[in-house]
Write a protein that holds these residues in place. Structure first.
Motif, PDB file in Angstrom:
ATOM      1  N   ALA A 150      25.618  11.170  20.741  1.00 14.80           N
ATOM      2  CA  ALA A 150      27.007  12.779  20.677  1.00 14.80           C
ATOM      3  C   ALA A 150      26.250  13.727  20.608  1.00 14.80           C
ATOM      4  CB  ALA A 150      27.334  12.804  19.365  1.00 14.80           C
ATOM      5  N   PRO A 171      23.930  15.506  17.222  1.00 20.76           N
ATOM      6  CA  PRO A 171      22.985  15.769  16.992  1.00 20.76           C
ATOM      7  C   PRO A 171      21.880  15.398  17.961  1.00 20.76           C
ATOM      8  CG  PRO A 171      24.563  13.304  16.394  1.00 20.76           C
ATOM      9  CD  PRO A 171      25.495  14.304  17.398  1.00 20.76           C
ATOM     10  N   TRP A 216      18.113  16.954  17.585  1.00 16.06           N
ATOM     11  CA  TRP A 216      17.364  16.293  18.345  1.00 16.06           C
ATOM     12  C   TRP A 216      16.142  16.850  18.531  1.00 16.06           C
ATOM     13  CZ3 TRP A 216      15.515  15.341  23.602  1.00 16.06           C
ATOM     14  CH2 TRP A 216      14.328  14.298  23.545  1.00 16.06           C
ATOM     15  N   VAL A 276      15.522  16.085   9.651  1.00 15.92           N
ATOM     16  CA  VAL A 276      16.218  14.849   8.925  1.00 15.92           C
ATOM     17  C   VAL A 276      16.929  14.800   8.172  1.00 15.92           C
ATOM     18  CG1 VAL A 276      14.235  13.343   7.628  1.00 15.92           C
ATOM     19  CG2 VAL A 276      12.536  14.720   9.401  1.00 15.92           C
ATOM     20  N   PHE A 296      20.000  11.920   8.233  1.00 16.64           N
ATOM     21  CA  PHE A 296      20.001  11.162   7.262  1.00 16.64           C
ATOM     22  C   PHE A 296      21.323  10.944   6.496  1.00 16.64           C
ATOM     23  CE2 PHE A 296      15.861  11.258   4.903  1.00 16.64           C
ATOM     24  CZ  PHE A 296      15.600   9.688   5.698  1.00 16.64           C
ATOM     25  N   TYR A 333      23.594  12.012   8.710  1.00 11.13           N
ATOM     26  CA  TYR A 333      24.517  11.506  10.124  1.00 11.13           C
ATOM     27  C   TYR A 333      24.312   9.796  10.476  1.00 11.13           C
ATOM     28  CZ  TYR A 333      25.780  10.354  14.734  1.00 11.13           C
ATOM     29  OH  TYR A 333      26.401  10.041  16.386  1.00 11.13           O
ATOM     30  N   PHE A 334      23.171   9.551   9.449  1.00 10.22           N
ATOM     31  CA  PHE A 334      23.086   7.878   9.352  1.00 10.22           C
ATOM     32  C   PHE A 334      23.333   6.953   9.004  1.00 10.22           C
ATOM     33  CE2 PHE A 334      20.017   8.833  12.975  1.00 10.22           C
ATOM     34  CZ  PHE A 334      21.030   8.578  14.160  1.00 10.22           C
ATOM     35  N   SER A 335      24.349   7.774   8.040  1.00  6.70           N
ATOM     36  CA  SER A 335      25.353   7.347   6.308  1.00  6.70           C
ATOM     37  C   SER A 335      24.052   6.619   5.338  1.00  6.70           C
ATOM     38  CB  SER A 335      25.786   5.801   7.033  1.00  6.70           C
ATOM     39  OG  SER A 335      26.354   5.606   8.312  1.00  6.70           O
ATOM     40  N   ALA A 336      23.264   8.304   5.837  1.00  7.85           N
ATOM     41  CA  ALA A 336      22.522   7.763   4.445  1.00  7.85           C
ATOM     42  C   ALA A 336      22.358   9.172   3.037  1.00  7.85           C
ATOM     43  CB  ALA A 336      21.356   7.515   4.493  1.00  7.85           C
ATOM     44  N   PRO A 337      23.725   9.480   2.573  1.00  3.30           N
ATOM     45  CA  PRO A 337      24.003  10.728   2.055  1.00  3.30           C
ATOM     46  C   PRO A 337      22.575  10.538   0.498  1.00  3.30           C
ATOM     47  CG  PRO A 337      25.403   8.965   0.918  1.00  3.30           C
ATOM     48  CD  PRO A 337      24.664   8.345   2.309  1.00  3.30           C
ATOM     49  N   LEU A 390      19.496  10.449   0.372  1.00  2.09           N
ATOM     50  CA  LEU A 390      18.592   9.933   1.248  1.00  2.09           C
ATOM     51  C   LEU A 390      18.267  11.616   1.607  1.00  2.09           C
ATOM     52  CD1 LEU A 390      17.557   6.874   2.833  1.00  2.09           C
ATOM     53  CD2 LEU A 390      17.024   8.318   0.957  1.00  2.09           C
ATOM     54  N   MET A 450      21.367   5.784  21.307  1.00  2.00           N
ATOM     55  CA  MET A 450      20.508   7.232  19.746  1.00  2.00           C
ATOM     56  C   MET A 450      19.526   6.626  19.420  1.00  2.00           C
ATOM     57  SD  MET A 450      22.450   9.728  17.899  1.00  2.00           S
ATOM     58  CE  MET A 450      24.418   9.870  18.440  1.00  2.00           C
ATOM     59  N   PHE A 489      13.308   3.320   6.933  1.00  3.91           N
ATOM     60  CA  PHE A 489      14.928   3.300   6.975  1.00  3.91           C
ATOM     61  C   PHE A 489      15.408   3.157   8.558  1.00  3.91           C
ATOM     62  CE2 PHE A 489      18.343   6.297   8.593  1.00  3.91           C
ATOM     63  CZ  PHE A 489      19.602   6.141   7.527  1.00  3.91           C
ATOM     64  N   ALA A 545      23.641   3.285  11.190  1.00  8.21           N
ATOM     65  CA  ALA A 545      24.665   2.847  11.908  1.00  8.21           C
ATOM     66  C   ALA A 545      25.680   4.196  11.486  1.00  8.21           C
ATOM     67  CB  ALA A 545      25.702   1.960  10.442  1.00  8.21           C
ATOM     68  N   ASN A 582      29.061   6.750   9.029  1.00  8.22           N
ATOM     69  CA  ASN A 582      30.102   6.399   8.924  1.00  8.22           C
ATOM     70  C   ASN A 582      29.906   5.322   8.048  1.00  8.22           C
ATOM     71  OD1 ASN A 582      30.776   8.609   9.440  1.00  8.22           O
ATOM     72  ND2 ASN A 582      32.080   8.726  11.341  1.00  8.22           N
ATOM     73  N   ALA A 583      29.127   4.367   7.188  1.00  8.18           N
ATOM     74  CA  ALA A 583      29.296   3.981   7.020  1.00  8.18           C
ATOM     75  C   ALA A 583      28.704   3.864   5.303  1.00  8.18           C
ATOM     76  CB  ALA A 583      28.674   2.560   7.421  1.00  8.18           C
ATOM     77  N   PRO A 584      28.547   4.731   5.437  1.00  6.54           N
ATOM     78  CA  PRO A 584      27.329   4.433   3.597  1.00  6.54           C
ATOM     79  C   PRO A 584      27.080   3.674   2.627  1.00  6.54           C
ATOM     80  CG  PRO A 584      29.480   6.339   3.596  1.00  6.54           C
ATOM     81  CD  PRO A 584      28.816   5.790   5.597  1.00  6.54           C
ATOM     82  N   THR A 624      26.630   0.317   5.451  1.00  2.00           N
ATOM     83  CA  THR A 624      25.104   0.162   6.916  1.00  2.00           C
ATOM     84  C   THR A 624      24.478  -0.948   5.630  1.00  2.00           C
ATOM     85  OG1 THR A 624      23.428   1.676   7.313  1.00  2.00           O
ATOM     86  CG2 THR A 624      24.466   2.025   5.529  1.00  2.00           C
ATOM     87  N   GLN A 649      17.703   2.011   2.375  1.00  2.00           N
ATOM     88  CA  GLN A 649      17.715   3.058   0.985  1.00  2.00           C
ATOM     89  C   GLN A 649      16.767   3.983   0.185  1.00  2.00           C
ATOM     90  OE1 GLN A 649      21.701   5.036   1.871  1.00  2.00           O
ATOM     91  NE2 GLN A 649      21.074   4.302   4.383  1.00  2.00           N
ATOM     92  N   ILE A 675      10.369   9.363  -0.805  1.00  2.00           N
ATOM     93  CA  ILE A 675      10.506  10.302  -0.342  1.00  2.00           C
ATOM     94  C   ILE A 675       9.786  11.509  -1.963  1.00  2.00           C
ATOM     95  CG2 ILE A 675      11.482  12.504  -0.114  1.00  2.00           C
ATOM     96  CD1 ILE A 675      13.874  10.905   1.451  1.00  2.00           C
TER      97      ILE A 675
END
Lengths: 959, 117
Positions: free
Chosen positions: A603, A606, A610, A641, A645, A647-651, A653, B1, B44, B50, B52-54, B65, B70, B77
């Protein structure tokens, strides 16, 4: 499992438990200390004797306890005749040694240490002889090497003691390694590591192609331990130890461990030509060489040491013959040798103790001065020489009898002749001990006026000599024990035999007579022979050993300093290259899964992110010398970074990363206050080129690896599905990441917060050390003006804004914390947010100002955090669940909606407190450096105090 | 991606390794921080990507995902922060004590301990 069997682990454990006491009890005096050492030994001996009747009737006692059953490592003990004999020797002679050592050790020797080492060693030895599992046996085997190292090197102040201990450790330790390999092969052949199973599989083992390698490796272990040629050289050097140690290690225990193992393995390993030629030949050579050298040693203990080597060779040879009768003779000689040799070592110690020398050339004529010692020595040494009516005679006759009909490579003569020669030397050095030390004219130049020692010291050898005579006169006394243990060695029916003094006119009798006669002649010719001996060159084992170890040390040092010489950069480069090489090997030899996943489309947003990241990264490398710029660029990287996170569904993180980012940048900014702002150009372009090559290779490798993972699905089914399915049902939360942290993998998190707390304490300690040292003095003379860049230290706008923000930030923290179980958030993130809220106050009004208003210390916060987490975890025990099992439920508070409670929340509170405490302590430590430079505590929250009458905005506000 | 993420991790690693091999403490710290980013992102990514799949359970939603990496990365971290903080203080301490921020301290005499020790 019978009751007697359950004694076995207790017998093995008692010395180890007892080892705790001597070190403590030495405070109460030397007698108490010795008594507390003797007590566990006596107790173990009593338990062993309770088991003895059953074992003597042919029973085998067993005890089984699975330890690591999947590895085949189990705490299995067994007691058969052989084990009984050895355990009896170890504990019985051990007891005598404890008594003897009480009187031998001088006041300067740390007795508590000595007895602790002795009991450790005793426990390890008992463990070896009682083990029914070869892996367990190996554990005890290594323990004997280690504990004997401590014992031999007991007189740490003597270089010979340290060198001897090191040599013994190297030789027996190397043998131990070979033994491990051999035992593993053996266990692999049989499919079990239990001795009781292995001992029944003779045919399978001997038919296996791996029989010879296994045999060789095990024998290397046995030969090193039992000081067989060519590994015999360590034993004489181990004589630097105190005499009780020599008496114990070299009569009944350590060196007998190798013999024990050969006897133990005899049923399955013996009987082949390989066994005969390796074991019998080695034994024969050892017997001859040891006996010959013993004759020419002037040091009493060296004489005894080499005679021990020789007698060990004799027993090894008997075991090597592979016949049943030879095995019986071997077992009998083990008993006899233990009795007379322990007694002889003790008398050597007595002579040394009383005359202050062990040099035979300075002794002689002691028989009237030390009559009791003289009597003891006479009986013990005559037994060693094999004179009739003493026990040494009986087993030596049996040995000669067996040797007389042993055929070596078709030759009928060689073994009997050489065996007789060995016996002849044995007679000669035994006589020499008596004649050259006790007979002859009395001298007047002894280093100390000799007389017999007190009863405590001669009691132990006297007791042993009584046994020597008793067995010699009435051999049937020892017969049940010999039968039981020989039966265990042979593992089948015993041959027909009776231990008796008179066997009639046999070849053995003539060989024996020749040996005694020849020995006496040899002693008469001793002086000229000694001159001849001294004139002939002979290899010195110690110089060879030292040369080898020195060469090995030099080689490994050259290699080590080549790959990492202590320089961080070289370590880093070596490490990176090694990892890359290993990765390359795996990549080229393994296989990868083919692409099985559909790729996500690229997209626009992103892609921009990048590009920013790549540009920032390249910029970092290019401009890292300008340190502030580097920090700004690092901030960009961290931000991208975090967005990645999101974007890739890791809120979760993303939240964590961004808050950590803030804290890290502040930390680095503070640090930059004190270190140079730029990095000079130092390294050569070629070096930069080399580093760039390594870095690019690393980057390409990581890219390839990541991509390879990303394009294919899991090779095996992941366990994540379980967590998704059980998060709500089992953990009571919908945010699966948080539930994993506080519940499924709570133990990990528990460990992590402890690590974090420790890191913070390390930072505190480091800062404290630096401030107390040279660094602190330097800081105190810091030229502030040179570095001051901001004119306004505590700007009004910032102070006001942070004050307003404080409650809001705290509330956000609380909100994030409370929603954590069901929505992104939780203790880690909330902790970081609250820490940032505090930090803002620090930055706005200065550390000291904020600190003065802080009531709780950060150390306490960390401690309470870990404590809360622990108590929550322990709470599960009260409910009968494993540590950290969580419980949850729901309550409805009227103004708010339905509200969940969970023990996980208490755990999360612990996490929260630890994170806040750790972050704040780290930053606070840095600020203490700033204060050392003379940064003053400002009384007012900002430079311009609106409430002050004379507000004029000058620097004086910081007075 | 996937290629974008993989190459980003690669770039971070390469820069991290290069800076880690510098001679002064500050670039080494920056390098290790970059490596931490790379490693965290890599861990990670082992959960696969993925959008939109939190992993927050919702009624009617079936695909999520992978939550496990995670959770591991989250603590990683925080721990990386702890590590960074420690090495920053170490660097600072060594600079203040020796007034030099080089990372390689040359050993004057190699520890010779031959023979008896």
């Amino acid at each position: 499992m019978d009751t007697a069997g359950s004694f076995l682990p207790i017998i093995a454990a008692l010395p180890f438990l007892g080892a705790l006491f001597p070190g403590l009890m030495i405070q109460a005096g030397r007698n108490t200390c010795a008594a507390f050492t003797a007590a566990p030994t006596i107790l173990a001996l009593v338990l062993l004797l309770l088991c003895a009747p059953a074992v003597l009737h042919g029973e085998v006692l067993q005890f089984q306890l699975p330890w690591l059953p999947k590895l085949g490592l189990n705490v299995n003990f067994m007691l058969d005749g052989l084990g009984l004999l050895f355990a009896g020797l170890i504990l019985g002679i051990g007891l005598l040694i404890i008594l003897y050592a009480r009187f031998y050790l001088s006041r300067e020797d740390p007795m508590g240490q000595f007895y602790t080492y002795l009991l450790l060693f005793q426990g390890a030895m008992v463990g070896i002889v009682l083990s029914d599992n070869i892996l367990l046996l190996l554990v005890f085997w290594e323990l004997t090497s280690l504990s004997s190292f401590l014992l031999i090197g007991y007189w740490k102040h003597l270089p010979e003691g340290r060198q001897g201990a090191r040599m013994a450790l190297v030789v027996t330790g190397t043998g131990g390694l070979a033994m491990i390999a051999g035992m593993l092969i053996l266990g692999n052949i049989v499919g079990s590591y239990d001795l009781s199973v292995i001992l029944t599989q003779k045919d399978i083992i001997q038919a296996d192609p791996m029989y010879l390698p296994a045999l060789l490796l095990i024998l290397v272990g046995c030969f090193t331990k039992s000081a067989q040629f060519p590994f015999h050289f360590w034993l004489p050097h181990a004589m630097a130890a105190p005499t009780p140690v020599s008496a114990y290690l070299h009569s009944a225990t350590m060196v007998k461990a190798g013999l024990f193992l050969m006897a133990r393995m005899w049923p399955v390993l013996a009987g082949t030509p390989e066994w005969f030629y390796i074991v019998a030949t080695t034994g024969l050579i050892t017997m001859l060489i040891g006996a010959k050298i013993a004759l020419f040693k002037d040091d009493l203990k060296a004489l005894l040491a080499f005679s021990t080597v020789s007698h060990l060779g004799l027993i090894t040879m008997l075991l090597g013959f592979g016949t049943k009768m030879a095995a019986v003779a071997a077992v009998f000689h083990i008993i006899n040798h233990a009795t007379f040799k322990a007694a002889l070592f003790m008398t050597a110690g007595i002579v040394d103790h009383e005359t202050h020398t062990r040099d035979i050339k300075r002794l002689g004529g002691l028989r009237h001065l030390m009559p009791i010692t003289f009597v003891i020595v006479t009986f013990a040494a005559l037994s060693m020489a094999g004179i009739p009516l003493l026990n040494g005679f009986l087993s030596k006759e049996m040995m000669l009898e067996e040797a007389s009909h042993t055929i070596w490579q078709g030759n009928h003569w060689i073994v009997p002749v050489l065996a007789t020669l060995g016996a002849l030397f044995s007679v000669a050095y035994s006589f020499r001990y008596i004649v050259h030390v006790f007979w002859g004219p009395q001298r007047d130049d002894y280093p100390s006026k000799p007389h017999d020692p007190g009863f405590g010291m001669w009691a132990a050898p006297a007791f042993l000599v009584v046994l020597v005579v008793a067995i010699g006169l009435a051999p049937f006394l020892a017969e049940p024990l010999v039968r039981a243990s020989a039966g265990a060695v042979i593992g089948g029916t015993l041959p027909e035999f009776h231990l008796k003094i008179w066997h009639g006119i046999t070849p053995a009798l003539f060989m024996s007579g020749a040996a005694v006669l020849g020995g006496a002649i040899l002693l008469a010719l001793h002086a000229p022979l000694m001159r001849l001996w001294l004139a002939t060159p002979r290899p010195e084992a110690k110089t060879m050993f030292d040369a080898i170890t020195r060469a090995a040390t030099r080689a490994s040092r050259a290699f080590t300093s080549g790959v990492h010489n202590g320089a961080l950069t070289r370590n880093g480069a070596t490490f990176t290259v090694t990892v890359l090489a290993a990765g390359w090997l795996a990549w080229s030899s393994g296989e990868t899964l083919s692409a099985s996943r559909e790729m996500l489309p690229i997209a626009a947003v992103p892609a921009i992110g990048w590009m920013l990241l790549i540009v920032a990264t390249i910029g970092l490398v290019a401009f890292h010398r300008s340190r502030f710029l580097a920090l700004v660029l690092m901030g960009i990287v961290g931000l991208i970074v975090s967005l990645g996170f999101v974007y890739f569904s890791a809120p979760d993180l993303a939240l964590t990363q961004i808050s950590v980012e803030v804290v890290t940048i502040i930390l680095l900014l503070l640090a930059l206050n004190f270190i140079p702002r730029t990095t000079p150009v130092e390294s050569h372009p070629a070096r930069r080129m080399r580093d760039a090559l390594i870095a690019v290779a690393g980057g390409v490798a990581v890219t390839g690896l990541t991509y390879a993972i990303l394009i294919s699905d899991f090779a095996f089914e992941s366990i994540s599905a379980f967590h998704l399915a059980n998060s709500y049902k089992g953990g009571g939360g919908t945010n699966v990441v948080n539930v994993i942290l506080v519940d499924f993998r709570g133990f990990d998190t528990y460990g992590e917060i402890i690590v974090l707390g420790i890191a913070a304490l390390v930072i505190f300690a480091l800062t404290d050390t630096v401030l107390k040292g040279r660094g602190g003095r330097w800081l105190a003379n810091w030229d502030k003006r040179k570095y001051r860049e901001a004119g306004d230290r505590h700007p009004l706008m910032m102070v006001v804004a942070t004050r307003v923000m404080m409650p809001i930030a705290l509330m956000v923290g609380a909100f994030i914390f409370l929603r954590g179980h069901n929505e992104p958030g939780g203790g880690f993130i909330a902790g970081l947010i609250v820490a940032i809220a505090f930090l803002m106050q620090y930055m706005a009004s200065g550390f000291a100002w904020a600190e003065a208003r802080q009531r709780v210390t950060y150390h306490a916060t960390i401690g309470v955090g870990v404590l809360v987490a622990s108590v929550t975890g322990l709470g599960a025990w009260l409910a009968g669940k494993p540590f950290l099992t969580s419980a949850y439920g729901y309550i409805t508070l009227p103004p708010i909606e339905k509200f969940e409670w969970a023990t996980a929340m208490a755990f999360d509170t612990g996490v929260f407190l630890t994170v806040v405490g750790a972050v704040m302590l780290a930053l606070n430590s840095l600020s203490s450096m700033a204060r050392r430079t003379g940064e003053t505590v400002n009384i007012f929250p900002m430079d311009i105090n609106p409430a002050r009458a004379d507000a004029d905005g000058t620097d004086e506000g910081n007075a | 991606m996937e290629m974008l993420l993989a190459s980003a991790i690669g770039a971070l690693s390469a820069a991290g390794i290069y800076l880690m091999l510098r001679l002064r403490s500050f670039p080494v710290i920056i390098g290790i921080s970059l490596l931490s980013y790379a490693v965290n992102l890599f861990l990670f990514a082992t959960g696969r990507l993925a959008v939109n799949a939190p992993p927050v359970l919702r009624d009617g939603v079936e695909t999520y995902t992978d939550p496990l990496p995670q959770a591991l990365v989250l603590t990683a971290i925080v721990i990386s922060f702890g590590m960074t903080a420690v090495i920053v203080i170490m660097a600072l301490g060594s600079y203040l004590s020796s007034r030099s921020d080089t990372v390689n301290i040359t050993r004057d005499t190699p520890a010779e301990q031959e023979g008896d020790a």
